[in-house]
Design an enzyme around this catalytic site. Structure first.
Site, mmCIF file in Angstrom:
data_model
loop_
_atom_site.group_PDB
_atom_site.id
_atom_site.type_symbol
_atom_site.label_atom_id
_atom_site.label_comp_id
_atom_site.label_asym_id
_atom_site.label_seq_id
_atom_site.Cartn_x
_atom_site.Cartn_y
_atom_site.Cartn_z
ATOM 1 N N LEU A 124 13.359 26.361 23.274
ATOM 2 C CA LEU A 124 14.532 26.341 24.165
ATOM 3 C C LEU A 124 15.177 24.956 24.198
ATOM 4 O O LEU A 124 16.212 24.766 24.838
ATOM 5 C CB LEU A 124 14.105 26.730 25.587
ATOM 6 C CG LEU A 124 13.533 28.143 25.760
ATOM 7 C CD1 LEU A 124 13.032 28.344 27.181
ATOM 8 C CD2 LEU A 124 14.576 29.197 25.416
ATOM 9 N N SER A 125 14.550 23.976 23.525
ATOM 10 C CA SER A 125 15.036 22.593 23.626
ATOM 11 C C SER A 125 16.493 22.411 23.191
ATOM 12 O O SER A 125 17.230 21.657 23.840
ATOM 13 C CB SER A 125 14.128 21.652 22.832
ATOM 14 O OG SER A 125 12.867 21.590 23.469
ATOM 15 N N THR A 179 6.805 19.176 18.055
ATOM 16 C CA THR A 179 5.945 20.129 18.741
ATOM 17 C C THR A 179 4.870 20.626 17.783
ATOM 18 O O THR A 179 4.723 20.099 16.674
ATOM 19 C CB THR A 179 6.790 21.240 19.428
ATOM 20 O OG1 THR A 179 5.914 22.036 20.208
ATOM 21 C CG2 THR A 179 7.530 22.118 18.433
ATOM 22 N N LYS A 211 2.021 17.223 16.542
ATOM 23 C CA LYS A 211 1.981 16.158 17.545
ATOM 24 C C LYS A 211 0.976 15.045 17.242
ATOM 25 O O LYS A 211 1.217 13.895 17.585
ATOM 26 C CB LYS A 211 1.663 16.749 18.930
ATOM 27 C CG LYS A 211 2.830 17.512 19.531
ATOM 28 C CD LYS A 211 2.485 17.958 20.943
ATOM 29 C CE LYS A 211 3.685 18.618 21.578
ATOM 30 N NZ LYS A 211 3.490 18.865 23.001
ATOM 31 N N ASP A 241 5.013 14.419 27.712
ATOM 32 C CA ASP A 241 4.440 15.661 28.263
ATOM 33 C C ASP A 241 3.765 15.428 29.621
ATOM 34 O O ASP A 241 4.030 16.139 30.587
ATOM 35 C CB ASP A 241 3.415 16.259 27.288
ATOM 36 C CG ASP A 241 4.075 16.943 26.102
ATOM 37 O OD1 ASP A 241 5.232 17.392 26.236
ATOM 38 O OD2 ASP A 241 3.437 17.028 25.033
ATOM 39 N N ARG A 271 -13.325 27.329 29.478
ATOM 40 C CA ARG A 271 -14.205 28.372 28.936
ATOM 41 C C ARG A 271 -15.279 27.738 28.052
ATOM 42 O O ARG A 271 -16.443 28.103 28.113
ATOM 43 C CB ARG A 271 -13.352 29.370 28.138
ATOM 44 C CG ARG A 271 -14.120 30.471 27.511
ATOM 45 C CD ARG A 271 -13.205 31.399 26.753
ATOM 46 N NE ARG A 271 -12.491 30.718 25.657
ATOM 47 C CZ ARG A 271 -11.688 31.328 24.803
ATOM 48 N NH1 ARG A 271 -11.448 32.627 24.949
ATOM 49 N NH2 ARG A 271 -11.089 30.664 23.842
ATOM 50 N N THR A 272 -14.882 26.788 27.207
ATOM 51 C CA THR A 272 -15.841 26.061 26.367
ATOM 52 C C THR A 272 -16.156 24.749 27.089
ATOM 53 O O THR A 272 -15.345 23.820 27.064
ATOM 54 C CB THR A 272 -15.234 25.781 24.969
ATOM 55 O OG1 THR A 272 -14.690 27.010 24.462
ATOM 56 C CG2 THR A 272 -16.234 25.207 24.003
ATOM 57 N N PRO A 273 -17.321 24.658 27.754
ATOM 58 C CA PRO A 273 -17.566 23.523 28.654
ATOM 59 C C PRO A 273 -17.545 22.160 27.950
ATOM 60 O O PRO A 273 -17.116 21.168 28.541
ATOM 61 C CB PRO A 273 -18.957 23.804 29.235
ATOM 62 C CG PRO A 273 -19.396 25.114 28.730
ATOM 63 C CD PRO A 273 -18.415 25.641 27.756
ATOM 64 N N GLU A 274 -17.956 22.115 26.665
ATOM 65 C CA GLU A 274 -18.001 20.815 25.960
ATOM 66 C C GLU A 274 -16.626 20.168 25.921
ATOM 67 O O GLU A 274 -16.486 18.949 25.995
ATOM 68 C CB GLU A 274 -18.498 20.982 24.501
ATOM 69 C CG GLU A 274 -19.923 21.484 24.358
ATOM 70 C CD GLU A 274 -20.069 22.973 24.683
ATOM 71 O OE1 GLU A 274 -19.137 23.752 24.373
ATOM 72 O OE2 GLU A 274 -21.117 23.359 25.267
#
Ligand SMILES: NC(=O)c1ccc[n+]([C@@H]2O[C@H](COP(=O)([O-])OP(=O)(O)OC[C@H]3O[C@@H](n4cnc5c(N)ncnc54)[C@H](OP(=O)(O)O)[C@@H]3O)[C@@H](O)[C@H]2O)c1
Length: 279
Positions: A16-17, A62, A66, A102, A150-153
């Site tokens: 949308l930029s 984007t 990045k 960002d 969800r992935t704790p690491e």
């Protein structure tokens, strides 16, 4: 003299930029144009050379570029260094300067409703690329962070990065918990909800004082945000983050203040149009 700006990424057709920036140029009567370019990962270096040769003044970057663009630039601002990623490039006196708006864009998008950051508690759901920029910027404002992924690491890695920068961060299970009772800012940064799916757990018991943000903006209200609203929290979606990262990129390129009112309206118009086009 006409100035040229762009966004490069892959995919890019849904960006949308261009609408947001071109509406801003029009509002201020600037002789400038913003385009979008699909650039495959293997062609990034050529694309950077090409935009420089074509006389572009700057561009946004984007996914998936990045991080990979960093090594192609001459200098980085502290924000880009901290994030290890660039979303805005400016050509200044022949030098390619990489910047990242960002995280600060997110900070700007919540500051009015949050009334100060220092010592307040932010819980981040997710520890991907978007979460990193947001987390580092909120920690710099003095917020205490709690990161659940969800992935704790990955949550642990992000918390360590924040502590290395002098911030305060802890991690916990990707599940409801005591954190719900005293959270000031809850930020949903996972991709859950992009396809209208429900969130993996309920927010039952959340403090009504909490500001709840889902950085997804399409759909405009995810199931996660709907529940937070039903539980009495103030909510907003990711459109404001998109707007303010764009406004900060604008200000980095052109100085002055970006016309956020017109840029916001252009984003909303384009989103509505997209909804009707889907039929
Ligand atoms: N408003 C804006 O301006 C803006 C800007 C950037 C991104 N976004 C949005 O932010 C979201 C994330 O983007 P990103 O670049 O950070 O992506 P990313 O780097 O791929 O990270 C994805 C995150 O979502 C989590 N996740 C994915 N599926 C999940 C599931 N089924 N259950 C629980 N967690 C799940 C991942 O957890 P694991 O680590 O366990 O895989 C990870 O934390 C996207 O929806 C994107 O559209 C919005």
């Amino acid at each position: 003299m006409e100035r040229h700006y762009a966004v490069m990424g892959d995919p890019i057709q849904h960006s949308l930029s261009p609408w947001m920036h071109n509406a801003g140029y029009e509002a201020l009567g600037l002789d400038a144009e913003y385009q979008r370019f699909r650039v495959e990962a293997s062609h990034l270096a050529e694309a950077v050379k090409g935009l420089r040769a074509l006389g572009f003044s700057g561009w946004n970057v984007t996914l998936p570029h990045k991080e990979n663009i960093v090594s192609l630039l001459d200098t980085l601002t502290p924000q880009a260094q901290r994030a290890g990623a660039v979303n805005t490039v400016k050509i200044h006196e022949g030098q390619l300067i990489g910047h990242n708006t960002d995280g600060d864009g997110f900070v700007r998008s919540v500051e009015e409703e949050l009334h100060g950051f220092e010592g307040k508690k932010a819980v981040l759901l997710g520890a991907g690329g978007a979460s990193k920029g947001i987390a580092l910027a909120l920690a710099e404002q003095g917020m205490c962070l709690h990161i659940l992924n969800r992935t704790p690491e990955k949550a642990k890695g992000l918390a360590q990065a924040i502590e290395r920068e002098g911030g305060t961060a802890s991690t916990g299970e990707f599940a409801p918990g005591d954190w719900l009772k005293d959270v000031d800012l809850l930020v949903q940064t996972t991709s859950v909800g992009l396809h209208r799916e429900s969130f993996p757990f309920s927010l039952e018991g959340i403090s009504k004082q909490a500001l709840v943000v889902d950085i997804i903006f399409n759909p405009m209200e995810t199931a996660f945000l709907k529940e937070a609203k039903k539980l009495g929290c103030r909510t907003h979606n990711g459109l404001e983050m998109l707007l303010y990262q764009g406004a900060l990129a604008w200000e980095f390129w052109l100085g002055g203040q970006a016309p956020v009112k017109e840029m916001r309206q252009a984003l909303k118009n384009q989103l509505f149009k997209g909804m009707f086009n889907k039929g």
